[in-house]
Write a protein that holds these residues in place. Sequence first.
Motif, PDB file in Angstrom:
ATOM      1  N   TYR A  28       0.833  -1.206   0.000  1.00  0.00           N
ATOM      2  CA  TYR A  28       0.000   0.000   0.000  1.00  0.00           C
ATOM      3  C   TYR A  28       0.869   1.258   0.000  1.00  0.00           C
ATOM      4  O   TYR A  28       0.649   2.176  -0.790  1.00  0.00           O
ATOM      5  CB  TYR A  28      -0.936  -0.025   1.212  1.00  0.00           C
ATOM      6  N   TYR A  61      -0.008   8.043  17.098  1.00  0.00           N
ATOM      7  CA  TYR A  61      -1.209   7.589  16.386  1.00  0.00           C
ATOM      8  C   TYR A  61      -2.334   7.341  17.393  1.00  0.00           C
ATOM      9  O   TYR A  61      -2.156   6.655  18.385  1.00  0.00           O
ATOM     10  CB  TYR A  61      -0.943   6.309  15.583  1.00  0.00           C
ATOM     11  N   GLY A  66      -8.616   9.045  13.478  1.00  0.00           N
ATOM     12  CA  GLY A  66      -8.684   8.546  12.108  1.00  0.00           C
ATOM     13  C   GLY A  66      -8.079   7.167  11.996  1.00  0.00           C
ATOM     14  O   GLY A  66      -7.459   6.657  12.930  1.00  0.00           O
ATOM     15  N   SER A  67      -8.256   6.579  10.850  1.00  0.00           N
ATOM     16  CA  SER A  67      -7.770   5.213  10.642  1.00  0.00           C
ATOM     17  C   SER A  67      -6.244   5.177  10.530  1.00  0.00           C
ATOM     18  O   SER A  67      -5.601   6.164  10.160  1.00  0.00           O
ATOM     19  CB  SER A  67      -8.381   4.618   9.373  1.00  0.00           C
ATOM     20  N   LYS A  69      -4.709   3.559   8.316  1.00  0.00           N
ATOM     21  CA  LYS A  69      -4.418   3.657   6.886  1.00  0.00           C
ATOM     22  C   LYS A  69      -4.273   5.119   6.462  1.00  0.00           C
ATOM     23  O   LYS A  69      -3.345   5.464   5.725  1.00  0.00           O
ATOM     24  CB  LYS A  69      -5.540   2.978   6.095  1.00  0.00           C
ATOM     25  N   SER A  70      -5.161   5.989   6.917  1.00  0.00           N
ATOM     26  CA  SER A  70      -5.056   7.399   6.527  1.00  0.00           C
ATOM     27  C   SER A  70      -3.843   8.058   7.190  1.00  0.00           C
ATOM     28  O   SER A  70      -3.179   8.896   6.572  1.00  0.00           O
ATOM     29  CB  SER A  70      -6.341   8.162   6.829  1.00  0.00           C
ATOM     30  N   TRP A  71      -3.537   7.685   8.426  1.00  0.00           N
ATOM     31  CA  TRP A  71      -2.353   8.202   9.110  1.00  0.00           C
ATOM     32  C   TRP A  71      -1.090   7.795   8.357  1.00  0.00           C
ATOM     33  O   TRP A  71      -0.213   8.604   8.095  1.00  0.00           O
ATOM     34  CB  TRP A  71      -2.338   7.677  10.550  1.00  0.00           C
ATOM     35  N   SER A  73      -0.926   6.897   5.182  1.00  0.00           N
ATOM     36  CA  SER A  73      -0.938   7.577   3.881  1.00  0.00           C
ATOM     37  C   SER A  73      -0.359   8.978   3.980  1.00  0.00           C
ATOM     38  O   SER A  73       0.414   9.396   3.113  1.00  0.00           O
ATOM     39  CB  SER A  73      -2.370   7.698   3.340  1.00  0.00           C
ATOM     40  N   THR A  74      -0.746   9.686   5.014  1.00  0.00           N
ATOM     41  CA  THR A  74      -0.245  11.047   5.211  1.00  0.00           C
ATOM     42  C   THR A  74       1.269  11.047   5.368  1.00  0.00           C
ATOM     43  O   THR A  74       1.972  11.867   4.764  1.00  0.00           O
ATOM     44  CB  THR A  74      -0.907  11.680   6.450  1.00  0.00           C
ATOM     45  N   GLU A 139      -4.479  15.568  -3.315  1.00  0.00           N
ATOM     46  CA  GLU A 139      -4.297  15.923  -1.905  1.00  0.00           C
ATOM     47  C   GLU A 139      -4.993  17.229  -1.541  1.00  0.00           C
ATOM     48  O   GLU A 139      -5.155  17.532  -0.369  1.00  0.00           O
ATOM     49  CB  GLU A 139      -2.804  16.025  -1.574  1.00  0.00           C
TER      50      GLU A 139
END
Length: 182
Positions: A28, A61, A66-67, A69-71, A73-74, A139
Amino acid sequence: MISESTIDGCKRKEQVAYSECYKKTAPYVYSIISQYIKNKDFIKDAMQETYAQVFLSIDKYEKSRGSFKSWLSTIAVRQSINVLRRHMSTLDLSPLNENQNIYQPVSDDIYSLDADNFNELIADMPTGYRTSILLFYLEGFTHKEIASKLDISINTSKSQLHRGLAWLKKNVSQHLKEYTHG
């Protein structure tokens, strides 16, 4: 993506949890980074820096914000930007001259591409164009934010977006012909 117990294990600095986190999330993270960076060595740098940042800041975290995954991704996007910033001298980034129109519609042919072909087209773009388009449209950054993140002028950000859209307009029809006649 990964279990809460793996995240908790990472917070306890357990090597098994680090390994599990990496194995489950690396594809990912690679897909995110490779949207911004084409050079394989730079991708490796961004991957290493992403996971170093993840593991160093895992205590920050919070699931309630938030998830995972989003953390993640950022962090991957930010590390991609950092790697690109360090290698800016290898990119052709020059501002628009005052007579160039910054708005250039892309051909409607782009809607005929499926996701895989669109991703291939984006991957073929020069790095500066691709980075500006992804940061602006995907973004949601402003030109001022892009300029700050990449350590470039606002006009250079605008020009890269303009040139990227022009590149897409020029290349989408050709890419579609190759895809359909193949």
